[in-house]
Motif scaffolding. Structure first.
Motif, PDB file in Angstrom:
ATOM      1  N   PRO A   1      -4.446  11.586 -12.381  1.00  0.00           N
ATOM      2  CA  PRO A   1      -4.588  12.992 -11.959  1.00  0.00           C
ATOM      3  C   PRO A   1      -5.659  13.193 -10.897  1.00  0.00           C
ATOM      4  CG  PRO A   1      -4.371  12.861 -14.341  1.00  0.00           C
ATOM      5  CD  PRO A   1      -4.557  11.453 -13.856  1.00  0.00           C
ATOM      6  N   GLY A   2      -6.788  12.502 -11.033  1.00  0.00           N
ATOM      7  CA  GLY A   2      -7.846  12.638 -10.042  1.00  0.00           C
ATOM      8  C   GLY A   2      -7.471  12.034  -8.706  1.00  0.00           C
ATOM      9  N   ALA A   3      -6.874  10.853  -8.734  1.00  0.00           N
ATOM     10  CA  ALA A   3      -6.539  10.149  -7.492  1.00  0.00           C
ATOM     11  C   ALA A   3      -5.491  10.883  -6.678  1.00  0.00           C
ATOM     12  CB  ALA A   3      -6.054   8.737  -7.810  1.00  0.00           C
ATOM     13  N   THR A   4      -4.539  11.539  -7.345  1.00  0.00           N
ATOM     14  CA  THR A   4      -3.472  12.220  -6.623  1.00  0.00           C
ATOM     15  C   THR A   4      -3.906  13.590  -6.099  1.00  0.00           C
ATOM     16  OG1 THR A   4      -2.631  13.078  -8.732  1.00  0.00           O
ATOM     17  CG2 THR A   4      -1.623  11.067  -7.872  1.00  0.00           C
ATOM     18  N   LYS A   5      -5.066  14.065  -6.566  1.00  0.00           N
ATOM     19  CA  LYS A   5      -5.517  15.401  -6.172  1.00  0.00           C
ATOM     20  C   LYS A   5      -6.727  15.369  -5.248  1.00  0.00           C
ATOM     21  CE  LYS A   5      -7.549  19.596  -8.197  1.00  0.00           C
ATOM     22  NZ  LYS A   5      -8.023  20.244  -9.445  1.00  0.00           N
ATOM     23  N   GLU A   6      -7.645  14.415  -5.457  1.00  0.00           N
ATOM     24  CA  GLU A   6      -8.973  14.544  -4.870  1.00  0.00           C
ATOM     25  C   GLU A   6      -9.246  13.663  -3.658  1.00  0.00           C
ATOM     26  OE1 GLU A   6     -12.085  14.365  -7.731  1.00  0.00           O
ATOM     27  OE2 GLU A   6     -11.053  15.669  -9.159  1.00  0.00           O
ATOM     28  N   THR A   7      -8.531  12.566  -3.476  1.00  0.00           N
ATOM     29  CA  THR A   7      -8.858  11.655  -2.383  1.00  0.00           C
ATOM     30  C   THR A   7      -7.779  11.640  -1.317  1.00  0.00           C
ATOM     31  OG1 THR A   7      -9.154   9.322  -1.781  1.00  0.00           O
ATOM     32  CG2 THR A   7      -7.964   9.758  -3.821  1.00  0.00           C
ATOM     33  N   GLY A   8      -8.205  11.756  -0.068  1.00  0.00           N
ATOM     34  CA  GLY A   8      -7.263  11.716   1.039  1.00  0.00           C
ATOM     35  C   GLY A   8      -6.518  10.400   1.151  1.00  0.00           C
ATOM     36  N   ASP A   9      -7.108   9.307   0.662  1.00  0.00           N
ATOM     37  CA  ASP A   9      -6.453   8.002   0.755  1.00  0.00           C
ATOM     38  C   ASP A   9      -5.172   7.931  -0.062  1.00  0.00           C
ATOM     39  OD1 ASP A   9      -7.982   6.354   2.536  1.00  0.00           O
ATOM     40  OD2 ASP A   9      -9.609   6.389   1.092  1.00  0.00           O
ATOM     41  N   ILE A  10      -5.047   8.770  -1.085  1.00  0.00           N
ATOM     42  CA  ILE A  10      -3.827   8.823  -1.890  1.00  0.00           C
ATOM     43  C   ILE A  10      -3.084  10.139  -1.662  1.00  0.00           C
ATOM     44  CG2 ILE A  10      -2.877   8.761  -4.224  1.00  0.00           C
ATOM     45  CD1 ILE A  10      -4.055   6.091  -3.311  1.00  0.00           C
ATOM     46  N   LYS A  11      -3.793  11.254  -1.699  1.00  0.00           N
ATOM     47  CA  LYS A  11      -3.146  12.566  -1.605  1.00  0.00           C
ATOM     48  C   LYS A  11      -2.410  12.758  -0.279  1.00  0.00           C
ATOM     49  CE  LYS A  11      -4.007  17.519  -2.287  1.00  0.00           C
ATOM     50  NZ  LYS A  11      -3.094  17.937  -1.228  1.00  0.00           N
ATOM     51  N   GLU A  12      -3.044  12.382   0.830  1.00  0.00           N
ATOM     52  CA  GLU A  12      -2.416  12.613   2.134  1.00  0.00           C
ATOM     53  C   GLU A  12      -1.139  11.808   2.305  1.00  0.00           C
ATOM     54  OE1 GLU A  12      -3.826  12.000   6.694  1.00  0.00           O
ATOM     55  OE2 GLU A  12      -5.148  13.234   5.443  1.00  0.00           O
ATOM     56  N   PRO A  13      -1.124  10.496   1.994  1.00  0.00           N
ATOM     57  CA  PRO A  13       0.146   9.760   2.085  1.00  0.00           C
ATOM     58  C   PRO A  13       1.213  10.296   1.132  1.00  0.00           C
ATOM     59  CG  PRO A  13      -1.711   8.237   2.038  1.00  0.00           C
ATOM     60  CD  PRO A  13      -2.256   9.589   1.724  1.00  0.00           C
ATOM     61  N   LEU A  14       0.797  10.780  -0.052  1.00  0.00           N
ATOM     62  CA  LEU A  14       1.760  11.388  -0.970  1.00  0.00           C
ATOM     63  C   LEU A  14       2.346  12.660  -0.374  1.00  0.00           C
ATOM     64  CD1 LEU A  14       0.066  11.054  -4.494  1.00  0.00           C
ATOM     65  CD2 LEU A  14       2.249  10.047  -3.801  1.00  0.00           C
ATOM     66  N   ASP A  15       1.476  13.529   0.147  1.00  0.00           N
ATOM     67  CA  ASP A  15       1.938  14.797   0.714  1.00  0.00           C
ATOM     68  C   ASP A  15       2.857  14.589   1.910  1.00  0.00           C
ATOM     69  OD1 ASP A  15       0.421  16.095  -1.175  1.00  0.00           O
ATOM     70  OD2 ASP A  15      -1.209  16.652   0.194  1.00  0.00           O
ATOM     71  N   ASN A  16       2.621  13.513   2.659  1.00  0.00           N
ATOM     72  CA  ASN A  16       3.408  13.256   3.873  1.00  0.00           C
ATOM     73  C   ASN A  16       4.622  12.370   3.620  1.00  0.00           C
ATOM     74  OD1 ASN A  16       1.585  14.782   5.361  1.00  0.00           O
ATOM     75  ND2 ASN A  16       0.343  13.012   5.953  1.00  0.00           N
ATOM     76  N   GLY A  17       4.868  11.999   2.375  1.00  0.00           N
ATOM     77  CA  GLY A  17       6.025  11.178   2.048  1.00  0.00           C
ATOM     78  C   GLY A  17       5.898   9.721   2.441  1.00  0.00           C
ATOM     79  N   ILE A  18       4.700   9.268   2.766  1.00  0.00           N
ATOM     80  CA  ILE A  18       4.482   7.852   3.104  1.00  0.00           C
ATOM     81  C   ILE A  18       4.655   6.986   1.869  1.00  0.00           C
ATOM     82  CG2 ILE A  18       2.839   6.182   4.055  1.00  0.00           C
ATOM     83  CD1 ILE A  18       3.841   8.283   6.059  1.00  0.00           C
ATOM     84  N   ILE A  19       4.160   7.497   0.730  1.00  0.00           N
ATOM     85  CA  ILE A  19       4.346   6.842  -0.560  1.00  0.00           C
ATOM     86  C   ILE A  19       4.831   7.902  -1.546  1.00  0.00           C
ATOM     87  CG2 ILE A  19       2.621   5.034  -0.194  1.00  0.00           C
ATOM     88  CD1 ILE A  19       0.661   6.712  -1.885  1.00  0.00           C
ATOM     89  N   SER A  20       5.304   7.443  -2.695  1.00  0.00           N
ATOM     90  CA  SER A  20       5.701   8.362  -3.762  1.00  0.00           C
ATOM     91  C   SER A  20       4.814   8.117  -4.979  1.00  0.00           C
ATOM     92  CB  SER A  20       7.168   8.150  -4.135  1.00  0.00           C
ATOM     93  OG  SER A  20       7.318   6.923  -4.841  1.00  0.00           O
ATOM     94  N   ILE A  21       4.892   9.018  -5.936  1.00  0.00           N
ATOM     95  CA  ILE A  21       4.075   8.874  -7.138  1.00  0.00           C
ATOM     96  C   ILE A  21       4.403   7.579  -7.868  1.00  0.00           C
ATOM     97  CG2 ILE A  21       5.631  10.096  -8.704  1.00  0.00           C
ATOM     98  CD1 ILE A  21       1.803  10.526  -8.517  1.00  0.00           C
ATOM     99  N   ASP A  22       5.635   7.091  -7.731  1.00  0.00           N
ATOM    100  CA  ASP A  22       6.031   5.839  -8.381  1.00  0.00           C
ATOM    101  C   ASP A  22       5.343   4.621  -7.768  1.00  0.00           C
ATOM    102  OD1 ASP A  22       7.699   7.201 -10.109  1.00  0.00           O
ATOM    103  OD2 ASP A  22       9.477   6.940  -8.839  1.00  0.00           O
ATOM    104  N   ASP A  23       4.764   4.783  -6.579  1.00  0.00           N
ATOM    105  CA  ASP A  23       4.064   3.672  -5.940  1.00  0.00           C
ATOM    106  C   ASP A  23       2.685   3.421  -6.554  1.00  0.00           C
ATOM    107  OD1 ASP A  23       5.975   2.841  -3.984  1.00  0.00           O
ATOM    108  OD2 ASP A  23       5.541   4.665  -2.860  1.00  0.00           O
ATOM    109  N   LEU A  24       2.206   4.342  -7.376  1.00  0.00           N
ATOM    110  CA  LEU A  24       0.972   4.101  -8.113  1.00  0.00           C
ATOM    111  C   LEU A  24       1.332   3.289  -9.355  1.00  0.00           C
ATOM    112  CD1 LEU A  24       0.122   6.399  -6.183  1.00  0.00           C
ATOM    113  CD2 LEU A  24      -1.281   7.320  -8.027  1.00  0.00           C
ATOM    114  N   LYS A  25       1.058   1.997  -9.306  1.00  0.00           N
ATOM    115  CA  LYS A  25       1.559   1.082 -10.327  1.00  0.00           C
ATOM    116  C   LYS A  25       0.909   1.287 -11.686  1.00  0.00           C
ATOM    117  CE  LYS A  25       4.225  -0.825  -7.292  1.00  0.00           C
ATOM    118  NZ  LYS A  25       5.657  -0.495  -7.292  1.00  0.00           N
ATOM    119  N   ALA A  26      -0.404   1.539 -11.687  1.00  0.00           N
ATOM    120  CA  ALA A  26      -1.109   1.702 -12.959  1.00  0.00           C
ATOM    121  C   ALA A  26      -2.505   2.236 -12.683  1.00  0.00           C
ATOM    122  CB  ALA A  26      -1.193   0.372 -13.715  1.00  0.00           C
TER     123      ALA A  26
END
Length: 314
Positions: A245-270
Motif C-alpha cells: 500500500p505504501g509503495a503504490t501510493k507514496e513513491t514516484g519510482d512505483i506510483k508514476e510507472p503504475l499511473d502511466n501503464g508502464i507496469i501493472s500492480i501484478d508486476d509487484l512480485k512480493a
C-alpha cells in the motif's frame, strides 16, 4: 521515561540483530495503520517540509509512534534532512517508557530493511556494491549490505567528493576496497548491488545500464514527485517492495510507472511480509535483475525501538 540521544540509540543497534528483528516483525502480528503524511508549505525553501506520523503496536506488548519532519533543503544549513523523535510505550498501561532519537532509529532500520530484502534478492556471491548518495543513510546501507552479502568492493558516487570521502571514512573499519567515481553509469555497470539513497526528483539510474544478475536497492524516493530510477529500470526488473500500500501510493519510482501503464500492480512480485514468511522465495536464478523499493513502514520502527529498549533494560 528514559530519553536516548542519537549516540545511545546507535550503541544499542547492530545490523545482524536488527535484520533478524525486522524479519521476525514481518512475520508477527504487529498492527500498523497507514502513516499520516502531511506536506507543509515552506515559502522560504525550494520544497515543502513533510511531517510523518507513524504509529504501530503489538497486542499485549508495546506501542510506538514516530514523529519526524523531512526538510530537503536542510543540507544548506548543515542540518540533517530528517529530524524527530520516537516514543515507545507500554501497551497495557499506556505508560511512555522511552523517547529516542528518530533519525538514528530510522536510518538503521531503513538500511536493515534493504539488507533484509537483499538477503532474498541479491545473488549470494554479490561482492561489489555501488552506493549512490552521500547522506546519513549511505554508511548505514554499506554496513547493512555487508552484513548479508560478501561485499569486498564499494564504489561511492555523490555530488561532492568530500562528502563521498566522508562516507568512506565512516566505514573504514570494514577493511573493504573503496573507490569514488564521477560516473553513475560506470558505477552501475560494474556493480552487483546498486543502492540509491538520494532526494532526487529526476531518475539517476537508467535501465539501459543494467546487466543480468544485478540487484537494485532504491531507498530515497518517499514522495510521488521523486524518482531515482527511470521507466526502463522498472520494466527490466523483478520488482519487490517493503509494503504494497505504501509503495503504490507514496513513491514516484512505483506510483508514476503504475499511473502511466508502464507496469501493472501484478508486476509487484512480493513485499517484505511475503519474503519473510516464505510465501515468495525471492530471486529465482542468477540471471534475474531484481529491484527492491523501500518507502518505510511503522513496523520497522517499532521492531527497532523494541530492540533498543531491550538493550537498555538488561
Amino acid at each position: 521515561m528514559i530519553h536516548l540521544d542519537a549516540q545511545q540509540v546507535q550503541s544499542a543497534l547492530n545490523f545482524p540483530a536488527l535484520i533478524k528483528a525486522l524479519k521476525d516483525a514481518f512475520c508477527s502480528d504487529i498492527t500498523t495503520p497507514m502513516r499520516h503524511h502531511h506536506d507543509m508549505a515552506n515559502p522560504n525553501a525550494s520544497r515543502e517540509t513533510t511531517l510523518l506520523l507513524m504509529p504501530a503496536w503489538q497486542a499485549g506488548e508495546k506501542a510506538g509512534v514516530k514523529m519526524v519532519t523531512v526538510a530537503p533543503d536542510n543540507a544548506q544549513v548543515n542540518l540533517p534532512a530528517i529530524q524527530g523523535i520516537y516514543l515507545l510505550m507500554d501497551l497495557h498501561t499506556g505508560t511512555p517508557e522511552f523517547m529516542m532519537d528518530a533519525p538514528t532509529l530510522t536510518s538503521n532500520r531503513t538500511a536493515a530493511a534493504s539488507a533484509l530484502a537483499a538477503s532474498f534478492l541479491a545473488r549470494e556471491d554479490a561482492s561489489r556494491l555501488f552506493m549512490v548518495g552521500t547522506g546519513a543513510l549511505s554508511s548505514k546501507l554499506i554496513r547493512a549490505h555487508h552484513a548479508v552479502r560478501p561485499i569486498t568492493h564499494v564504489t561511492v558516487w555523490g555530488r561532492s567528493k568530500a562528502k563521498a570521502q566522508a562516507v568512506i571514512d565512516q566505514v573504514q573499519d570494514l577493511n573493504l576496497t573503496f573507490e569514488i567515481i564521477d560516473s553513475i553509469e560506470q558505477g552501475v555497470k560494474n556493480a552487483d548491488i546498486i543502492s540509491v539513497a538520494t532526494l532526487s526528483q529526476t531518475p539517476l539510474i537508467k535501465g539501459e545500464w543494467l546487466t543480468e544478475g544485478q540487484h537494485v536497492d532504491l531507498v530515497g524516493s518517499y514522495r510521488p514527485d521523486m524518482r531515482e530510477a527511470d521507466d526502463d529500470v522498472v520494466k527490466r526488473c523483478e520488482i519487490f517492495v517493503d509494503h504494497r500500500p505504501g509503495a503504490t501510493k507514496e513513491t514516484g519510482d512505483i506510483k508514476e510507472p503504475l499511473d502511466n501503464g508502464i507496469i501493472s500492480i501484478d508486476d509487484l512480485k512480493a513485499d517484505l511480509f511475503e519474503l519473510s514468511n516464505g510465501t515468495h522465495s525471492g530471486r529465482d536464478n542468477d540471471q534475474q535483475i531484481t529491484l527492491f523499493k523501500s518507502v518505510g513502514h511503522a513496523l520497522e520502527d517499532l521492531a527497532a525501538a523494541m530492540l533498543v529498549a531491550q538493550y537498555y533494560k538488561k
